[in-house]
Design a protein around this motif. Structure first.
Motif, PDB file in Angstrom:
ATOM      1  N   LEU A   1       2.073  -0.735  18.144  1.00 21.88           N
ATOM      2  CA  LEU A   1       1.282   0.336  17.530  1.00 21.88           C
ATOM      3  C   LEU A   1       2.178   1.526  17.188  1.00 21.88           C
ATOM      4  N   VAL A   2       3.121   1.812  18.078  1.00 23.45           N
ATOM      5  CA  VAL A   2       4.064   2.899  17.805  1.00 23.45           C
ATOM      6  C   VAL A   2       4.887   2.566  16.561  1.00 23.45           C
ATOM      7  N   ASP A   3       5.309   1.290  16.463  1.00 23.42           N
ATOM      8  CA  ASP A   3       6.104   0.874  15.311  1.00 23.42           C
ATOM      9  C   ASP A   3       5.330   0.981  14.004  1.00 23.42           C
ATOM     10  N   LEU A   4       4.026   0.831  14.112  1.00 23.49           N
ATOM     11  CA  LEU A   4       3.215   0.880  12.894  1.00 23.49           C
ATOM     12  C   LEU A   4       2.987   2.311  12.427  1.00 23.49           C
TER      13      LEU A   4
ATOM     14  N   ALA B   1       0.817  -1.199   0.000  1.00 24.82           N
ATOM     15  CA  ALA B   1       0.000   0.000   0.000  1.00 24.82           C
ATOM     16  C   ALA B   1       0.861   1.262   0.000  1.00 24.82           C
ATOM     17  N   ILE B   2       2.174   1.103   0.164  1.00 19.20           N
ATOM     18  CA  ILE B   2       3.007   2.287   0.000  1.00 19.20           C
ATOM     19  C   ILE B   2       3.943   2.147  -1.179  1.00 19.20           C
ATOM     20  N   SER B   3       4.115   0.923  -1.668  1.00 13.05           N
ATOM     21  CA  SER B   3       5.043   0.739  -2.769  1.00 13.05           C
ATOM     22  C   SER B   3       4.297   0.166  -3.950  1.00 13.05           C
ATOM     23  N   GLY B   4       4.671   0.564  -5.144  1.00  6.68           N
ATOM     24  CA  GLY B   4       3.957   0.090  -6.323  1.00  6.68           C
ATOM     25  C   GLY B   4       4.666  -1.025  -7.045  1.00  6.68           C
ATOM     26  N   SER B   5       5.665  -1.630  -6.421  1.00  6.70           N
ATOM     27  CA  SER B   5       6.436  -2.608  -7.180  1.00  6.70           C
ATOM     28  C   SER B   5       6.457  -3.951  -6.479  1.00  6.70           C
ATOM     29  N   SER B   6       6.232  -5.013  -7.227  1.00  2.32           N
ATOM     30  CA  SER B   6       6.172  -6.349  -6.641  1.00  2.32           C
ATOM     31  C   SER B   6       7.540  -6.844  -6.220  1.00  2.32           C
ATOM     32  N   VAL B   7       8.541  -6.601  -7.059  1.00  6.85           N
ATOM     33  CA  VAL B   7       9.876  -7.095  -6.726  1.00  6.85           C
ATOM     34  C   VAL B   7      10.380  -6.392  -5.474  1.00  6.85           C
TER      35      VAL B   7
ATOM     36  N   LEU C   1       2.619   7.012   6.118  1.00  2.00           N
ATOM     37  CA  LEU C   1       2.934   6.985   4.686  1.00  2.00           C
ATOM     38  C   LEU C   1       1.704   6.615   3.869  1.00  2.00           C
ATOM     39  N   ILE C   2       0.963   5.602   4.362  1.00  2.00           N
ATOM     40  CA  ILE C   2      -0.242   5.185   3.644  1.00  2.00           C
ATOM     41  C   ILE C   2      -1.224   6.342   3.578  1.00  2.00           C
ATOM     42  N   LEU C   3      -1.345   7.031   4.718  1.00  2.00           N
ATOM     43  CA  LEU C   3      -2.260   8.165   4.766  1.00  2.00           C
ATOM     44  C   LEU C   3      -1.836   9.228   3.751  1.00  2.00           C
ATOM     45  N   ILE C   4      -0.534   9.484   3.699  1.00  2.00           N
ATOM     46  CA  ILE C   4      -0.039  10.532   2.801  1.00  2.00           C
ATOM     47  C   ILE C   4      -0.274  10.156   1.340  1.00  2.00           C
ATOM     48  N   VAL C   5       0.042   8.897   0.995  1.00  4.68           N
ATOM     49  CA  VAL C   5      -0.045   8.518  -0.419  1.00  4.68           C
ATOM     50  C   VAL C   5      -1.484   8.199  -0.819  1.00  4.68           C
TER      51      VAL C   5
ATOM     52  N   GLU D   1       0.840  13.587  -7.875  1.00  2.00           N
ATOM     53  CA  GLU D   1       1.177  14.439  -6.729  1.00  2.00           C
ATOM     54  C   GLU D   1       1.363  13.598  -5.473  1.00  2.00           C
ATOM     55  N   ALA D   2       0.494  12.578  -5.317  1.00  2.18           N
ATOM     56  CA  ALA D   2       0.627  11.697  -4.157  1.00  2.18           C
ATOM     57  C   ALA D   2       1.978  10.998  -4.174  1.00  2.18           C
ATOM     58  N   ALA D   3       2.421  10.608  -5.363  1.00  2.00           N
ATOM     59  CA  ALA D   3       3.716   9.944  -5.474  1.00  2.00           C
ATOM     60  C   ALA D   3       4.831  10.880  -5.031  1.00  2.00           C
ATOM     61  N   ALA D   4       4.729  12.149  -5.437  1.00  5.57           N
ATOM     62  CA  ALA D   4       5.750  13.123  -5.047  1.00  5.57           C
ATOM     63  C   ALA D   4       5.766  13.300  -3.532  1.00  5.57           C
ATOM     64  N   LEU D   5       4.573  13.407  -2.937  1.00  2.65           N
ATOM     65  CA  LEU D   5       4.486  13.514  -1.478  1.00  2.65           C
ATOM     66  C   LEU D   5       5.121  12.288  -0.819  1.00  2.65           C
ATOM     67  N   GLY D   6       4.843  11.115  -1.411  1.00  7.70           N
ATOM     68  CA  GLY D   6       5.397   9.874  -0.867  1.00  7.70           C
ATOM     69  C   GLY D   6       6.912   9.860  -0.891  1.00  7.70           C
TER      70      GLY D   6
END
Lengths: 200, 453
Positions: free
Chosen positions: B242-245, B134-140, B251-255, B268-273
Motif C-alpha cells: 500500500l505504501v508503494d502504491l 491513468a497517469i500516462s497518455g501514451s500506449s508505447v 499522481l492519479i489524484l493530481i491529474v 492544467e492537469a497535465a502541467a500539474l502532472g
C-alpha cells in the motif's frame, strides 16, 4: 554545411523542449495561485499557447534531421534501394516546397501583425509580432534545413550514393523506435533483474 | 491485405451509390483527388506534405478566391491553441515517468494482491498497465515501462511466453483509452468537442475493456493451472504494497482528480502532472539534468512531428470547408439508402483497415475533418464517437503485423523467440477489444451515462 544546420536544429529542439518544461511550471504556479492565493497572471492561457507555437516551430527542423516526420513507408521500404533513393528525393523535394510555402505564409502573417500593430486580447495586450515572429523563425529553419538537405541529396544522387540517401531520409523503422524506448528505460534493467531474483 | 479488401468493398459501395442516382456527386474530381492521395501515400511522401499539397492543388483548381492570403492565420490557429498545450505536457510527463523507475514499485505492489488468482502474474500485467495508463497518455510508453519491469518476473517461470507478451501488449493498448489520453485531445481539438467530457465518457469503456482482459487471463489460467501457488501475502507485505502504491495514487489524484473535480482543465492537469512527476523522480533519486534533457528532446521532437501534420491538415480542412466538401459529403451520405449503423460499420472498417499501415495520430488528423461531419449528420454523439475512434486506434496499434507496441516488447524479451509469439499472444485480447467496441455500438449509453449534460 548540413552538419552546421543539424547542430543548429538540435539546439533549437532542446530550447523547444525546455520551453515545455517551463510551460508546465508556469501553468502549475498559475493553478496553485488561483486556488490558494486568489490571484492569477490572467494571461497564462495566451502565454502558454505562444510557448506551444514556439515549441512546435522550433522542433520542426530537428524532427526532419532525426527522420521523425511521418511517412507511409509500407511500400517504400520494400522497394529496391535504386528506386527508393528517388522516392526519398521526391518526398524531400515536396517537403521543401511546402515548408518554403508555409514559411512564406508565416512571414505574411507577421507582416500583417506589424502593419496593424495587432495585440492579443489578454490583460497584457502582448503584441502578436513577438510570438508569431519566433514561430516564423522556427518554420523558416525547417525550410532552410530542407533546402540544405535537398542540395546534399541532389549531390548524392549525382554521385550515385544511394545508401547515404537512405540513411539520411529513410523513415525510422521499428528497430529504431524500440531502441530509443529501450535506452530510455535502460536505467531500470539492473535493478529490476534483482527484484526478479528475489521473487524467485 | 485487409486494406486492399476493404478498398474493393468501398469501391463497390461507391459504384452502388452512383448507380442509385446520387448524381450531385462530382465523381470525376473526387476520384482524381483520391487517386492523387493514393499515389502520394504509396510513394512515401510525408503525410503533412500530402495534405498540404492536396490543399494547394484543390485550392488552385476549384477555388477562385485568393485563399493563400489566409493560410498563415490558418496554421497559426492550431499552433497557439491552449487545448493543444496538453499534448506536449502529457508527452513530457510520460517521458519523465518512463525514466524515473516509478513503475517498478507499482508492479511489485499490485503483484502482492493478484498473484494467487488463476492466471496469476498475468493479471498484474493488465492491472499495472491500466493504473499506469491513468497517469500516462501514451500506449508505447505504457507498454515499454511496464514491459521493462514485468518481463524479469517471468524469467524461469512456467508462464506461457505468448500470454506474457500478449497481455503486456494488450495492457499497452489501454494507454490512450484510459484517461488522460492524447488521442482525445487531438480529436477534441479538431472537432471542438470537450476533452474533459470525453475523459468522463471513457471511464465505463475503460473498465469494460479491463474486465474483458481479466476474463481472458482468467480463462487461460483455469485451463492451465500453475503447479505451485505462490504463498499468501503476509500482513506486512500488504502494508508495504500500500505504501508503494502511494506515489502512483497521488499522481492519479493530481491529474485525473483535478480534471474530474472541475478544479483544472486537462491542460492544467497535465502541467500539474509534469511537476508532480519531476518531484517523484527527485524523491526516487532519479532526477538528473540528463533525464530532463532527454525527456525535453523527445517531447519537442514528437510534438513537432504532430505539429507539421496538423499544419497540413488545417490547410486542407480550410480549403475543403471553403469548397463545402465535408458538408456535401455529409448530405450525400445521409441520403444513402443505408441505415446509420451500416455506415458506422463501414467507417469502423475503414479505420481498422487504415490502422494496419498508418500511425494513430496521423490517422485521426487526416480523416476526422471529413469523417466527423458525416458521423454528426447520422445523428451520432461526438463524444461517443471520440471514444470509439480512440478504441479503434488502440486496436489498430495491437493488430498484427504492424504496431510499435508489439515490436517494443519483442525488443525487450530476454528469452529469444520469433515475433509471431507476440502476435498469437495478443490475438485473444484484440478479439475482446473488438467485442467491447461492438458492445459500445449496441449500447452507446454506456459511454454517455456519466457525462453531465
Amino acid at each position: 554545411m548540413r552538419r552546421a544546420a543539424t547542430a543548429v536544429a538540435a539546439f533549437m529542439n532542446y530550447v523547444a523542449g525546455w520551453n515545455y518544461i517551463l510551460c508546465a511550471a508556469f501553468i502549475t504556479i498559475d493553478v496553485l495561485c488561483r486556488n490558494f492565493g486568489g490571484f492569477s497572471s490572467s494571461a497564462t492561457t495566451e502565454i502558454t499557447s505562444y510557448m506551444l507555437a514556439f515549441g512546435i516551430a522550433w522542433g520542426l527542423a530537428h524532427a526532419l534531421a532525426t527522420r521523425s516526420h511521418i511517412r507511409i513507408d509500407v511500400l517504400v521500404n520494400r522497394l529496391p534501394i535504386g528506386l527508393r533513393q528517388y522516392l526519398h528525393g521526391f518526398a524531400l523535394l515536396l517537403l521543401t516546397g511546402l515548408s518554403l510555402f508555409i514559411a512564406w505564409c508565416a512571414w505574411g502573417l507577421v507582416g500583417e501583425s506589424i502593419l496593424f500593430n495587432a495585440k492579443d486580447t489578454s490583460a497584457l495586450a502582448i503584441p502578436l509580432v513577438i510570438p508569431q515572429g519566433l514561430w516564423t523563425i522556427g518554420i523558416t529553419m525547417l525550410a532552410v534545413f530542407a533546402v540544405v538537405l535537398l542540395l546534399e541529396v541532389i549531390c548524392l544522387l549525382a554521385t550515385g550514393n544511394a545508401a547515404e540517401i537512405d540513411r539520411l531520409l529513410g523513415p525510422r523503422g521499428y528497430q529504431e523506435e524500440t531502441q530509443e524506448v529501450l535506452e530510455a528505460v535502460g536505467l531500470a534493467p539492473a535493478r529490476s533483474a534483482d527484484a526478479g531474483d528475489e521473487q524467485l | 491485405m485487409i486494406a486492399i479488401i476493404f478498398l474493393l468493398v468501398m469501391l463497390a459501395i461507391a459504384l452502388f451509390a452512383a448507380s442509385q442516382g446520387a448524381a450531385a456527386l462530382p465523381i470525376g474530381e473526387i476520384m482524381m483527388l483520391v487517386g492523387l492521395f493514393l499515389v502520394f501515400f504509396g510513394s512515401g511522401v510525408y503525410i503533412a506534405v500530402v495534405l498540404g499539397a492536396l490543399a494547394l492543388l484543390s485550392g488552385f483548381v476549384f477555388s477562385d478566391r485568393p485563399f493563400w492570403l489566409f493560410l498563415g492565420q490558418v496554421i497559426w490557429a492550431p499552433s497557439s491553441n491552449f487545448v493543444l498545450v496538453a499534448v506536449p505536457l502529457f508527452l513530457l510527463m510520460g517521458e519523465i515517468l518512463l525514466r524515473s523507475g516509478l513503475s517498478e514499485q507499482l508492479y511489485r505492489a499490485l503483484n502482492v494482491w493478484m498473484r494467487r488468482w488463476p492466471g496469476g502474474l498475468l493479471h498484474t500485467n493488465i492491472a499495472a498497465c491500466a493504473v499506469f495508463s491513468a497517469i500516462s497518455g501514451s500506449s508505447v510508453a505504457t507498454a515499454a515501462t511496464m514491459g521493462s519491469v514485468a518481463l524479469p518476473y517471468f524469467e524461469k517461470t512456467a508462464y506461457s511466453q505468448r500470454m506474457v507478451l500478449g497481455s503486456l501488449a494488450a495492457g499497452g493498448a489501454l494507454g490512450n483509452l484510459i484517461p488522460p489520453g492524447i488521442t482525445f485531445i487531438v480529436y477534441g481539438l479538431m472537432t471542438e468537442t470537450s476533452v474533459g467530457k470525453m475523459y468522463i465518457a471513457a471511464i465505463v469503456p475503460s473498465v469494460l475493456v479491463c474486465l474483458l482482459f481479466f476474463a481472458v487471463i482468467f480463462v487461460h489460467g483455469l485451463r492451465l493451472p500453475s503447479k505451485a501457488k505462490p504463498p499468501p501475502a503476509t500482513a506486512r507485505e500488504r502494508w508495504q504494497s500500500l505504501v508503494d502504491l502511494l506515489p502512483t495514487s497521488l499522481l492519479i489524484l493530481i491529474v485525473l482528480g483535478t480534471i474530474y473535480g472541475g478544479i483544472a482543465t486537462p491542460t492544467e492537469a497535465a502541467a500539474l502532472g509534469v511537476v508532480a512527476s519531476i518531484v517523484f523522480a527527485l524523491v526516487a533519486r532519479k532526477l538528473s539534468f540528463k533525464l530532463l534533457n532527454e525527456s525535453a528532446e523527445a517531447t519537442a521532437r514528437n510534438t513537432s512531428m504532430l505539429g507539421l501534420i496538423l499544419f497540413g491538415a488545417y490547410m486542407l480542412n480550410f480549403i475543403m470547408t471553403q469548397l463545402r466538401v465535408p458538408q456535401s459529403l455529409a448530405e450525400i451520405v445521409s441520403t444513402l439508402p443505408l441505415p446509420a449503423w451500416a455506415i458506422m460499420l463501414v467507417i469502423i472498417g475503414f479505420y481498422l483497415a487504415l490502422g494496419t499501415f498508418m500511425e494513430g495520430f496521423s490517422m485521426i488528423i487526416t480523416t476526422i475533418p471529413v469523417v466527423f461531419p458525416v458521423v454528426k449528420s447520422l445523428g451520432y454523439d461526438p463524444i461517443w464517437f471520440g471514444v470509439i475512434v480512440t478504441m479503434l486506434i488502440e486496436i489498430a496499434m495491437i493488430s498484427p503485423p504492424d504496431g510499435t507496441v508489439m515490436y517494443v516488447l519483442q525488443g525487450m524479451r530476454r528469452t529469444p523467440g520469433p515475433i509471431t509469439d507476440v502476435f498469437s499472444g495478443v490475438m485473444p485480447f484484440v478479439g475482446v477489444y473488438m467485442l467491447a467496441l461492438l458492445i459500445l455500438l449496441w449500447f452507446p449509453g454506456l459511454a454517455l451515462v456519466l457525462v453531465p449534460h
